[in-house]
Design a protein around this motif. Structure first.
Motif, PDB file in Angstrom:
ATOM      1  N   PRO A  64       7.816  63.168  -2.757  1.00  0.00           N
ATOM      2  CA  PRO A  64       6.645  62.892  -1.926  1.00  0.00           C
ATOM      3  C   PRO A  64       6.697  63.572  -0.573  1.00  0.00           C
ATOM      4  CG  PRO A  64       8.121  60.997  -1.956  1.00  0.00           C
ATOM      5  CD  PRO A  64       8.659  61.980  -2.950  1.00  0.00           C
ATOM      6  N   SER A  65       7.895  64.025  -0.155  1.00  0.00           N
ATOM      7  CA  SER A  65       8.010  64.719   1.121  1.00  0.00           C
ATOM      8  C   SER A  65       9.117  65.747   1.030  1.00  0.00           C
ATOM      9  CB  SER A  65       8.319  63.730   2.252  1.00  0.00           C
ATOM     10  OG  SER A  65       9.639  63.255   2.157  1.00  0.00           O
ATOM     11  N   ALA A  66       9.045  66.741   1.900  1.00  0.00           N
ATOM     12  CA  ALA A  66      10.056  67.796   1.910  1.00  0.00           C
ATOM     13  C   ALA A  66      11.417  67.261   2.325  1.00  0.00           C
ATOM     14  CB  ALA A  66       9.615  68.914   2.853  1.00  0.00           C
ATOM     15  N   ALA A  67      11.440  66.095   2.973  1.00  0.00           N
ATOM     16  CA  ALA A  67      12.701  65.533   3.447  1.00  0.00           C
ATOM     17  C   ALA A  67      13.545  64.965   2.315  1.00  0.00           C
ATOM     18  CB  ALA A  67      12.423  64.450   4.486  1.00  0.00           C
ATOM     19  N   MET A  68      12.935  64.675   1.173  1.00  0.00           N
ATOM     20  CA  MET A  68      13.674  64.090   0.065  1.00  0.00           C
ATOM     21  C   MET A  68      14.128  65.173  -0.911  1.00  0.00           C
ATOM     22  SD  MET A  68      12.659  61.058  -2.651  1.00  0.00           S
ATOM     23  CE  MET A  68      12.656  59.803  -1.364  1.00  0.00           C
ATOM     24  N   HIS A  69      15.382  65.148  -1.273  1.00  0.00           N
ATOM     25  CA  HIS A  69      15.938  66.116  -2.224  1.00  0.00           C
ATOM     26  C   HIS A  69      15.294  65.890  -3.589  1.00  0.00           C
ATOM     27  CE1 HIS A  69      18.824  68.358  -4.628  1.00  0.00           C
ATOM     28  NE2 HIS A  69      19.400  68.796  -3.509  1.00  0.00           N
ATOM     29  N   PRO A  70      14.925  66.971  -4.294  1.00  0.00           N
ATOM     30  CA  PRO A  70      14.315  66.815  -5.624  1.00  0.00           C
ATOM     31  C   PRO A  70      15.172  66.004  -6.595  1.00  0.00           C
ATOM     32  CG  PRO A  70      14.097  69.076  -4.867  1.00  0.00           C
ATOM     33  CD  PRO A  70      14.980  68.375  -3.871  1.00  0.00           C
ATOM     34  N   ASP A  71      16.500  66.108  -6.479  1.00  0.00           N
ATOM     35  CA  ASP A  71      17.372  65.354  -7.383  1.00  0.00           C
ATOM     36  C   ASP A  71      17.308  63.852  -7.108  1.00  0.00           C
ATOM     37  OD1 ASP A  71      18.116  67.699  -8.579  1.00  0.00           O
ATOM     38  OD2 ASP A  71      20.058  67.857  -7.567  1.00  0.00           O
ATOM     39  N   GLU A  72      17.083  63.490  -5.858  1.00  0.00           N
ATOM     40  CA  GLU A  72      16.918  62.059  -5.556  1.00  0.00           C
ATOM     41  C   GLU A  72      15.621  61.539  -6.153  1.00  0.00           C
ATOM     42  OE1 GLU A  72      16.262  58.883  -1.870  1.00  0.00           O
ATOM     43  OE2 GLU A  72      17.374  60.750  -1.489  1.00  0.00           O
ATOM     44  N   TRP A  73      14.548  62.317  -6.007  1.00  0.00           N
ATOM     45  CA  TRP A  73      13.270  61.865  -6.563  1.00  0.00           C
ATOM     46  C   TRP A  73      13.341  61.760  -8.087  1.00  0.00           C
ATOM     47  CZ3 TRP A  73       9.656  58.999  -5.022  1.00  0.00           C
ATOM     48  CH2 TRP A  73       8.438  58.934  -5.690  1.00  0.00           C
ATOM     49  N   LYS A  74      14.013  62.690  -8.719  1.00  0.00           N
ATOM     50  CA  LYS A  74      14.183  62.639 -10.172  1.00  0.00           C
ATOM     51  C   LYS A  74      14.926  61.372 -10.584  1.00  0.00           C
ATOM     52  CE  LYS A  74      16.066  65.332 -14.045  1.00  0.00           C
ATOM     53  NZ  LYS A  74      16.791  66.583 -14.418  1.00  0.00           N
TER      54      LYS A  74
END
Length: 258
Positions: free
Chosen positions: A8-18
């Protein structure tokens, strides 16, 4: 699918969102299967080093929300002591993370830990003999089940060494008088292990009303566990089963992805 998995934001790593999306889906699957206990019990996941830089950080459900309300965005990020690492307004259940923390810390491959209080699982956990080797599902768990005696509500850290000693390297645990638990190096593997244990308990409870059961000989149980492909990485290690249930959740209510 890739757009849905975009952070949802550039601050979050894609692996965390996954990891968040996968865990939120799992909470909804538990709800679908009836593996809920009001606002209690937990599924936890350790975030990968690509996200944390090697620090030990975990995702857990917000205490106070039903599993049907859990989303990728409202999952709590915590440290190994259960302290929040973000500004999420929901609290952490300290009793919920004590056991999970011990397993995440004590078993290197415990990426995901799941715990339930299902009626049939708890019923079997209350029996002197524990899991009976008398059905198709329990025969797939030969040598894989550990037992830990009940010590009360799990809020005391000094229980951790005893729990880990009793578990050894076994991936599923019957917490006597308490419930069921599983862990795995992936969430889908932990899930399919717990599902197998739950099915074994369901059948054991149903069969008990019919009289003496036909025991599965130990040699047959050993062979059955060896031949069970559902835990094997070559055959998905639960990923195909989990993906099928995620698709079902997506058809019912995809709001867990928010």
């Amino acid at each position: 699918m890739n757009a849905i998995l975009k952070p949802p934001s550039a601050a979050m790593h894609p692996d965390e969102w996954k990891a968040r999306v996968q865990l939120a889906a799992c909470y909804r699957i538990f709800d679908l299967l009836g593996w809920t206990e009001m606002i209690y019990n937990h599924i936890t996941v350790r975030l990968p080093d690509s996200v944390t830089g090697g620090q030990k950080q975990f995702l857990i459900n917000p205490f106070g929300l039903h599993y049907s309300e859990v989303t990728a965005g409202n999952l709590l990020k915590i440290d190994v002591q259960g302290r929040k690492l973000d500004d999420n307004p929901w609290p952490v259940n300290p009793a919920g993370f004590t056991v999970h923390s011990a397993i995440h810390e004590g078993i290197a491959d415990a990426h995901c830990v799941m715990h339930t209080h299902t009626t049939n699982g708890l019923a079997v956990a209350c029996t002197q003999g524990g899991l009976a080797q008398n059905n198709f599902y329990s025969a797939q768990l030969h040598g894989l089940v550990a037992y830990h005696d009940f010590e009360g509500i799990t809020i005391h850290a000094d229980e951790a060494p005893r729990l880990l000693k009793n578990m050894g390297d076994k991936p599923v645990v019957i917490l006597r008088n308490h419930g069921l638990l599983s862990w795995g190096k992936t969430l889908p593997l932990a899930f399919v292990r717990l599902w197998t244990l739950q099915r074994a308990c369901d059948i054991q409870v149903a069969q008990a009303a019919l009289g003496p059961a036909i025991a599965v000989p130990e040699a047959v149980a050993v062979k059955t566990t060896h031949d069970s492909f559902q835990f094997d990485a070559q055959f998905g290690a639960g990923q195909d089963v989990f993906d099928a249930l995620v698709r079902r959740i997506d058809r019912i209510d995809p709001s867990y992805r928010n």
